[in-house]
Scaffold this motif. Structure first.
Motif, PDB file in Angstrom:
ATOM      1  N   LEU A 446       0.726  -1.251  -0.056  1.00 17.17           N
ATOM      2  CA  LEU A 446      -0.111   0.018  -0.135  1.00 17.17           C
ATOM      3  C   LEU A 446       0.822   1.230  -0.130  1.00 17.17           C
ATOM      4  N   THR A 447       0.963   2.023  -0.981  1.00 19.33           N
ATOM      5  CA  THR A 447       1.866   3.383  -1.046  1.00 19.33           C
ATOM      6  C   THR A 447       0.682   4.581  -1.293  1.00 19.33           C
ATOM      7  N   ALA A 448       1.145   5.544  -0.770  1.00 24.82           N
ATOM      8  CA  ALA A 448       0.518   6.841  -0.748  1.00 24.82           C
ATOM      9  C   ALA A 448       1.463   8.001  -1.086  1.00 24.82           C
ATOM     10  N   PHE A 449       1.335   8.588  -2.172  1.00 23.43           N
ATOM     11  CA  PHE A 449       2.220   9.645  -2.544  1.00 23.43           C
ATOM     12  C   PHE A 449       1.737  11.119  -3.001  1.00 23.43           C
ATOM     13  N   ARG A 450       2.546  12.010  -2.892  1.00 19.17           N
ATOM     14  CA  ARG A 450       2.261  13.377  -3.370  1.00 19.17           C
ATOM     15  C   ARG A 450       3.577  13.960  -4.089  1.00 19.17           C
ATOM     16  N   ASN A 451       3.169  14.421  -5.448  1.00 15.85           N
ATOM     17  CA  ASN A 451       4.384  14.853  -6.005  1.00 15.85           C
ATOM     18  C   ASN A 451       3.826  16.122  -6.597  1.00 15.85           C
TER      19      ASN A 451
END
Length: 617
Positions: A446-451
């Motif tokens: 499970l991966t959450a990201f903000r770019n």
């Protein structure tokens, strides 16, 4: 889509809780190099990674291309201008098509005029394995790795000398032939492989699109690859590899005229890997990649050429420290571009990079820094910091921050009547956290990201002068959540994933084009004695196509440009006639779904492909 989305979510979540006693036996750990530029176990990488092995590539089937295979991986979407062999784009983690680097055996591949790679021209028959690293990777690989890196490794040789071959045919006049020889003996390893694919296809465009031509748009591709390695002495190795492809693709560009293009990829490299001391290994690599394109139209029946040549030199040192491992490297990249009738030019990039990875009990660390000095726009420094913590024996937390950038393409800088030589690189800053759980052959991530992307280059049309001009005028924020997993359940191999994406222009709050807010996949297969069979589902939500920048204020796409969501059902089967011979079949788009990945361009309807494979074990 209304039933596909909740099904995918439920299946993916269920993978986190496989029934006791039904998981597979623990397998040998998978080793990767792309995530840190040093060999490491995939389950210890701090980046979000996926590895596609050769058996998975074979199950994809000859009727699938590289872009379709990648689009079934977590965090990746694609768009194609008309089916097999037509220009395709890869959108990793919601980034643009020019935000992902393609490497082939360590060599950077692609066009410096468009900023993208010719994904559609690399046949699966030549690929041994694929490593996918999501997230900013400029601190490892320099410009353009804003969304990630995909590295392809060509076929290699090992063991006793062997010959293998494949032949198949299917719908839309599809045909494929490939054969190879490989092996190893007394420190020498070798592999040589050739292949040919062809499809009559269908019309690339739909009647509603400008330039529609109702004829079928053929595509054919020839390829040749080879790898050679020689162990001179213990700890000392020499090696070489190459991949060459040539394709011809017909497309709809002008009503009543059969437009086509010839494309070619040439990638080669030589390397020397030497253990200079018990803790110190040096690797020298030199190579070149060429991306060539010839377009033939009514106005240019003799053809016009666009070519990018990239000479690349790398000297990397891997040093084992009392705590962790150090990586230090120098790179030189020289890009030369010819755009016939428009411009030619070149630029050089000198780069220095450092990396450190270490494990301290339950803690894992990775630090990277890189400085690129570009002859066009000066210097850029990027960094990456990753941390992992083993919460429980099977459960791990990861988190990272990283910066990245994209260099303006030669078209954006210099194309006559269009280019803007004052462009600056795009910049990105990414933060992400993840959880990975692994037990007895089952895996869930499970991966959450903000770019956040600044100085984003877009093209707007001046309503007064009528000229289109690329400029650093936009900012984008891309955030998302990716859930993926695999397990063995009651004898079935199960794999599923779902992605939620919010990719927007910050100034207007408009969604970036051709990127769905929801997508997912599900795959189940089982082997019973000689028979292996499986089913795949793929779901992609609604998207907007190209967004117009008529002024510096973003204009939203109209309903005419909206692409509907779609769900695809595929099936595959393999029957081992003998130990060495097998029959294979694949049926794609079983429900004959009519859908678009790019507005006005066709996609294949229901189709089948059957083949026979000779592969001595």
């Amino acid at each position: 889509m209304t039933f596909i989305r909740p099904t995918l979510v439920a299946l993916a979540v269920a993978l986190a809780f496989p029934a006791p006693g039904l998981t597979a036996e623990a397998e040998q750990p998978t080793l990767i190099v792309t995530a840190s530029r040093q060999a490491q176990r995939a389950d210890e990488a701090l980046a979000d990674v996926t590895v596609i092995e050769r058996d998975q590539i074979e199950q994809a089937g000859a009727s699938f291309g590289l872009t379709e295979l990648l689009a079934r991986q977590p965090g990746i979407q694609m768009a194609s201008n008309g089916g097999p062999g037509k220009t395709a784009s890869i959108f990793m983690r919601g980034g643009n098509g020019n935000h992902t680097i393609l490497l082939v055996d360590g060599m950077r591949v692609g066009s410096a005029t468009t900023g993208t790679a010719s994904w559609q021209d690399i046949p699966l028959s030549q690929i041994e394995r694929i490593e996918i690293v999501r997230g900013p990777a400029s601190a490892l690989y320099g410009a353009d790795a804003m969304s990630g890196v995909i590295q392809i490794f060509t076929r290699k040789g090992s063991g006793e000398p062997r010959v293998d071959a494949f032949a198949g045919a299917g719908s839309y006049g599809a045909r494929e032939l490939s054969a190879g020889v490989s092996g190893s003996s007394e420190g020498l390893s070798y592999a040589l492989r050739g292949g040919y694919t062809e499809t009559a296809g269908r019309s690339a465009k739909q009647p509603k699109a400008t330039g529609y031509n109702p004829d079928d748009d053929l595509y054919r591709n020839s390829s040749l690859s080879g790898r050679l390695g020689y162990r001179v002495a213990d700890g000392h190795e020499l090696g070489a590899s190459f991949l060459a492809t040539e394709g011809r693709s017909y497309y709809d560009g002008e009503a009543g005229f059969n437009n086509y293009n010839n494309s070619a990829q040439r990638i080669w490299s030589v390397h020397s890997r030497n253990r200079l001391a018990s803790i110190w290994t040096s690797t020298l690599r030199f190579g070149q990649s060429v991306d060539s394109y010839e377009g033939f139209t009514r106005s240019k029946p003799a053809g016009s050429t666009i070519r990018t040549t990239q000479d690349q030199f790398v000297w990397q040192h891997d040093i084992r420290l009392p705590l962790g491992s150090l990586m230090a490297a120098y790179e030189n990249l020289h890009q030369k571009v010819l755009s016939e009738g428009a411009f030619d030019g070149g630029r050089s990039v000198n780069s220095a990079l450092l990396g450190w990875t270490a494990g301290l009990g339950d803690h894992k660390l990775q630090l990277n820094a890189r400085h690129d000095e570009n002859s066009q726009y000066g210097g850029k420094t990027t960094g990456y910091a990753g941390y992992g913590y083993q919460i429980l024996p099977g459960l791990r937390f990861t988190g990272s921050i990283g910066s990245a950038f994209r260099a303006p393409t030669f078209n954006e800088l210099y194309y006559p009547g269009f280019g803007n030589p004052d462009l600056r690189p795009e910049n990105a800053y990414n933060k992400e956290i993840g959880l990975q759980w692994e037990r007895g052959g089952s895996f869930v991530s499970l991966t959450a990201f903000r770019n956040r992307i600044s100085d984003m280059i877009v093209t707007f049309r001046n309503p007064v002068t009528g000229r289109s001009l690329p400029s650093n005028v936009r900012e984008a924020q891309i955030q998302g959540l990716s859930l993926a997993g695999s397990t063995r359940l009651a004898g079935f191999e199960v794999e599923a994933g779902v992605d939620f994406l919010d990719a927007k222009d910050r100034d207007s709050d408009a969604s970036l084009p051709r990127r769905a807010r929801q997508s997912g996949h599900f795959r189940i297969s089982r082997s019973i004695e000689r028979l292996t069979a499986g089913v795949e589902l793929q779901g992609v939500g609604g998207r907007y196509d190209a967004v117009s920048y008529n002024t510096r204020n973003l204009a939203l796409a109209t309903e005419r440009d909206r692409l509907g969501g779609y769900g695809l059902v595929n099936a595959f089967v393999k029957y081992a006639v003998t130990r060495d011979w097998s029959l294979e079949g694949r049926a794609n788009n079983l429900l004959d779904k009519q859908y678009e990945t790019a507005w006005g361009y066709n996609t294949p309807g229901a189709n089948v492909f059957f083949g026979v494979r000779y592969a001595p074990r």
